[in-house]
Scaffold this motif. Structure first.
Motif, PDB file in Angstrom:
ATOM      1  N   ALA A 114     145.083  60.839  84.871  1.00  0.00           N
ATOM      2  CA  ALA A 114     145.804  60.864  86.143  1.00  0.00           C
ATOM      3  C   ALA A 114     144.830  61.001  87.314  1.00  0.00           C
ATOM      4  CB  ALA A 114     146.807  62.019  86.155  1.00  0.00           C
ATOM      5  N   LYS A 115     143.817  61.855  87.137  1.00  0.00           N
ATOM      6  CA  LYS A 115     142.817  62.025  88.182  1.00  0.00           C
ATOM      7  C   LYS A 115     142.038  60.733  88.416  1.00  0.00           C
ATOM      8  CE  LYS A 115     138.824  64.850  89.483  1.00  0.00           C
ATOM      9  NZ  LYS A 115     137.908  65.940  89.057  1.00  0.00           N
ATOM     10  N   LYS A 116     141.710  60.068  87.305  1.00  0.00           N
ATOM     11  CA  LYS A 116     140.974  58.811  87.413  1.00  0.00           C
ATOM     12  C   LYS A 116     141.790  57.763  88.156  1.00  0.00           C
ATOM     13  CE  LYS A 116     138.496  55.477  84.540  1.00  0.00           C
ATOM     14  NZ  LYS A 116     138.131  55.107  83.138  1.00  0.00           N
ATOM     15  N   LYS A 117     143.104  57.693  87.833  1.00  0.00           N
ATOM     16  CA  LYS A 117     143.970  56.727  88.509  1.00  0.00           C
ATOM     17  C   LYS A 117     144.092  57.053  89.998  1.00  0.00           C
ATOM     18  CE  LYS A 117     146.802  55.495  84.506  1.00  0.00           C
ATOM     19  NZ  LYS A 117     148.155  55.533  83.909  1.00  0.00           N
ATOM     20  N   ALA A 118     144.222  58.373  90.308  1.00  0.00           N
ATOM     21  CA  ALA A 118     144.337  58.768  91.711  1.00  0.00           C
ATOM     22  C   ALA A 118     143.066  58.410  92.485  1.00  0.00           C
ATOM     23  CB  ALA A 118     144.608  60.263  91.811  1.00  0.00           C
ATOM     24  N   GLU A 119     141.912  58.640  91.869  1.00  0.00           N
ATOM     25  CA  GLU A 119     140.647  58.301  92.527  1.00  0.00           C
ATOM     26  C   GLU A 119     140.539  56.788  92.732  1.00  0.00           C
ATOM     27  OE1 GLU A 119     137.733  59.982  89.974  1.00  0.00           O
ATOM     28  OE2 GLU A 119     137.932  62.001  90.800  1.00  0.00           O
ATOM     29  N   ALA A 120     140.969  56.029  91.715  1.00  0.00           N
ATOM     30  CA  ALA A 120     140.920  54.569  91.843  1.00  0.00           C
ATOM     31  C   ALA A 120     141.850  54.089  92.958  1.00  0.00           C
ATOM     32  CB  ALA A 120     141.295  53.921  90.521  1.00  0.00           C
ATOM     33  N   ALA A 121     143.040  54.717  93.050  1.00  0.00           N
ATOM     34  CA  ALA A 121     143.981  54.333  94.099  1.00  0.00           C
ATOM     35  C   ALA A 121     143.421  54.675  95.476  1.00  0.00           C
ATOM     36  CB  ALA A 121     145.319  55.038  93.879  1.00  0.00           C
TER      37      ALA A 121
END
Length: 282
Positions: free
Chosen positions: A109-116
């Motif tokens: 989830a953190k990785k997706k948030a950073e990517a977004a």
């Protein structure tokens, strides 16, 4: 000579006299004993009694039995303890597995948030670069259109929106009331707009139906110079007929427009983002 003379004799050899005498004596003794016993008459049989002693359990045997029972109990306790330990280990493994899965989920989830966030930052940077490029292009086009009227002033007219009346006043008032609303592509209100959706809604308050898109609005009406603007005029960016953005001039050198998703609907000076041209519908 006899006819049997040639056949060997099969007779047993005669026993010695001493052995015969011995056997005779033994036989005689036995017979004498039987005779005496018979004369004495029948004997009374006496009952035979015999005591059988059963083995007794000694103290040593009792101790061995007790030790065996204690050992059996200890084995049972050891098995129970082992079962408890196995259950605890299994529970701990399940807890660890669940914690690992949760950690993986949070990391993803953190990785997706950073990517977004990264994608959003890149999109905003790209939008700023495109706006800068459009500004440069508009400046060039504006300079070209202004060269045909060398006697006109380069600055925007200074008419104030406070002097506006009639349909223009209605359009200007509506546009100013939307300042602060969100920018949404395809938005037509009431709380979110895109650029042409806002101008269309503003003109509808004056009973005028504008085309829906910027390209059509940039040719709807009479082309006017940026030096001769009046409140209510439609400003456009790009070429007439292929404009990519529109806004409403409200007087005093300012306009109201739904700019982009970062700024929303704003009121700005013409110098903030100078338009390419304008059309007058009223």
């Amino acid at each position: 000579m006899s006819h049997t003379a040639h056949i060997p004799s099969h007779r047993k050899p005669r026993q010695r006299a001493s052995k015969s005498a011995l056997r005779a004596g033994v036989a005689g003794g036995v017979l004498s004993t039987i005779a005496v016993a018979g004369a004495a008459g029948p004997a009374q049989a006496e009952p035979v009694t015999q005591t059988i002693e059963m083995p007794t359990i000694t103290s040593g045997f009792s101790t061995a039995v007790a030790a065996s029972a204690q050992a059996t109990q200890q084995v049972a306790l050891d098995l129970e303890t082992q079962a408890d330990e196995d259950a605890a280990a299994e529970k701990a493994a399940k807890t660890a597995k669940k914690a690992h899965a949760e950690a993986v989920r949070k990391a993803e989830a953190k990785k997706k948030a950073e990517a977004a966030a990264k994608a959003r930052a890149e999109a905003e940077a790209k939008e700023r670069a495109e706006r800068a490029s459009r500004t440069s292009e508009r400046t060039t086009l504006s300079a070209s259109s202004g060269s045909s009227d060398s006697g006109s002033s380069a600055s925007a007219p200074s008419s104030s929106s406070s002097n506006v009346s009639g349909s223009a006043a209605s359009i200007v008032a509506f546009a100013k009331a939307q300042v602060g609303d969100a920018y949404v592509p395809g938005g037509t209100g009431p709380n979110s707009w895109d650029c042409s959706g806002l101008t269309q809604a503003a003109y509808r308050t004056a009973g005028i139906d504008l085309p829906r898109v910027s390209q059509s609005q940039s040719t709807f009406g009479t082309q006017v110079s940026l030096d001769n603007l009046q409140p209510g005029d439609i400003l456009y960016w790009g070429s007439a007929g292929s404009a990519y953005h529109v806004a409403i001039y409200i007087g005093g050198g300012e306009f109201v427009g739904a700019q982009n998703s970062s700024t929303g609907t704003v009121q700005r000076s013409l110098d903030y983002d100078r338009p390419t041209g304008a059309v007058r519908v009223l």
